[in-house]
Design an enzyme around this catalytic site. Sequence first.
Site, short mmCIF file in Angstrom:
data_model
loop_
_atom_site.label_atom_id
_atom_site.label_comp_id
_atom_site.label_asym_id
_atom_site.label_seq_id
_atom_site.Cartn_x
_atom_site.Cartn_y
_atom_site.Cartn_z
N PHE A 135 2.46 -0.35 1.09
CA PHE A 135 2.77 -1.56 0.33
C PHE A 135 2.91 -1.18 -1.14
O PHE A 135 1.99 -0.61 -1.73
CB PHE A 135 1.69 -2.64 0.49
CG PHE A 135 2.09 -3.93 -0.16
CD1 PHE A 135 2.96 -4.79 0.48
CD2 PHE A 135 1.62 -4.27 -1.42
CE1 PHE A 135 3.37 -5.98 -0.12
CE2 PHE A 135 2.03 -5.45 -2.02
CZ PHE A 135 2.89 -6.32 -1.37
N ASP A 220 0.73 5.66 -5.93
CA ASP A 220 0.50 4.25 -6.22
C ASP A 220 -1.00 4.00 -6.14
O ASP A 220 -1.57 3.90 -5.06
CB ASP A 220 1.27 3.40 -5.20
CG ASP A 220 1.05 1.91 -5.40
OD1 ASP A 220 0.07 1.54 -6.08
OD2 ASP A 220 1.85 1.12 -4.86
N LYS A 249 -3.93 -4.29 -10.94
CA LYS A 249 -5.14 -4.92 -10.38
C LYS A 249 -6.37 -4.81 -11.30
O LYS A 249 -6.52 -5.61 -12.20
CB LYS A 249 -5.43 -4.34 -8.99
CG LYS A 249 -4.40 -4.82 -7.95
CD LYS A 249 -4.89 -4.60 -6.57
CE LYS A 249 -3.86 -4.94 -5.50
NZ LYS A 249 -3.77 -6.37 -5.23
C1 LIG Z 1 -0.84 -0.34 -3.46
C2 LIG Z 1 -0.21 -1.55 -4.08
N1 LIG Z 1 0.89 -1.40 -4.83
C3 LIG Z 1 1.47 -2.45 -5.43
C4 LIG Z 1 0.99 -3.72 -5.28
C5 LIG Z 1 1.66 -4.87 -5.95
O1 LIG Z 1 0.90 -5.29 -7.04
P1 LIG Z 1 1.17 -6.70 -7.73
O2 LIG Z 1 0.82 -7.76 -6.72
O3 LIG Z 1 0.29 -6.70 -8.94
O4 LIG Z 1 2.63 -6.73 -8.09
C6 LIG Z 1 -0.16 -3.92 -4.52
C7 LIG Z 1 -0.70 -5.28 -4.31
O5 LIG Z 1 -1.42 -5.57 -3.40
C8 LIG Z 1 -0.78 -2.81 -3.90
O6 LIG Z 1 -1.87 -2.95 -3.14
#
Ligand SMILES: Cc1ncc(COP(=O)(O)O)c(C=O)c1O
Length: 399
Positions: A135, A220, A249
């Site tokens: 994700f 990520d 986050k």
């Molecule tokens: C690993 C990862 N990358 C990206 C995102 C996306 O982040 P945002 O919701 O702040 O756009 C998330 C959100 O859950 C995530 O867990």
Amino acid sequence: MEDYIKRAEKVLTPNYRRQPVLLVRGSGSRLWDSAGKEYLDFGAGIASSNLGHSHPKVVAAIKDQADKLIHVSNLYYTEPQLELAELLVKNSALDQVFFCNSGTEANEAALKLARKYSRDKGKGGYEIISARNSFHGRTFGGLSATGQDKFWKGFEPLLPGFKFVDFGNLEQLKALVSKDTCAVLLEVVQGEGGVWPAPPGYLAGVRKICDENGALLMLDEVQTGMGRLGKLFGYEWAGVQPDVITLAKALGNGVPIGAMLARKDVAEVLQPGTHASTFGGNPLATAAALATLSVILQEKLPARAEKVGRYFAEKLDQLKESHAAVKEIRAVGLMLAAELKVAKCERVIDRMREQGFILNLTQGNVLRFLPALIIEEKEIDRMLSALDRELKVLDPEAK
Ligand SMILES: Cc1ncc(COP(=O)(O)O)c(C=O)c1O
């Protein structure tokens, strides 16, 4: 509550499955709703409020900065932004920082950077390889890199040039990587996908494949960063040096901020005009993040997350032994999951909430525990004894 739900249905887009609770206040690992009911929070705003809710040092930093200067554009220098970038660089393996407002934007910046780096350095390939079940966010870039087609439905066509491998499978990566690959983008632990840690040696293997093929290794760390896994950044466990990491986050302990950190020779392709964000790294958000990171470092919260996480994982393992409904426990630091063997697990979330415990569910049957890094062992015990009772109800279904 019905009244609030009706008002919300009228004016809010219906893209969230909200629980019927109106939260009004938080402190540490506790939340209170509009009726004064208290909850122990094991979600932390989806891994965001790592210091607990309304941490006094973050609140003070926000108040102080709000009094002085809330926003100017990135056409000017501001002190909190510079200090935050210096602290991130000092405590990571990366050299330069681009600030934005969310995780998906941080990944968007990384994806653009990878393509530009490849073009500017004469390689030219624009393909990005990421993992199935990953994700990476909801913008078209983040979505195109997300290896779960349930999120794509209705939004195709996605961006060209995205390819997928099974997370943990080096042979597949070796076979797929080519001169057209500009980067590999991976999570250290797949969070939304159900808490799947990278197998031992996997990221080091990916690093080697990237080096052999002139591709960037981009991690990520939106969910895994800022101490959650028991190190400030998850890549420290793997002993690899990524070229790019993305954060959001917990970076601002709940104040919206994202960041992309990169090696200097990679970051330098982002010359003026190539990428930007109006609010990215504004004084208010960076003051909150600077206070957050300072507390994480001063109070050695990553080490605490490791220690308390180990306690939590042991207790979950014991729970698994006594419940047929539990299929598997997966855990790194304070990112833990109990995968259940039964369907319709939303009822567990509802029942636990009714008893004063906020839990998160992912993939339909994975209870995900993402508490603040200050969670106490006795609070974990309290939640698990309630969960123990709920699992007893589910056990017969799993037999
Ligand atoms: C690993 C990862 N990358 C990206 C995102 C996306 O982040 P945002 O919701 O702040 O756009 C998330 C959100 O859950 C995530 O867990």
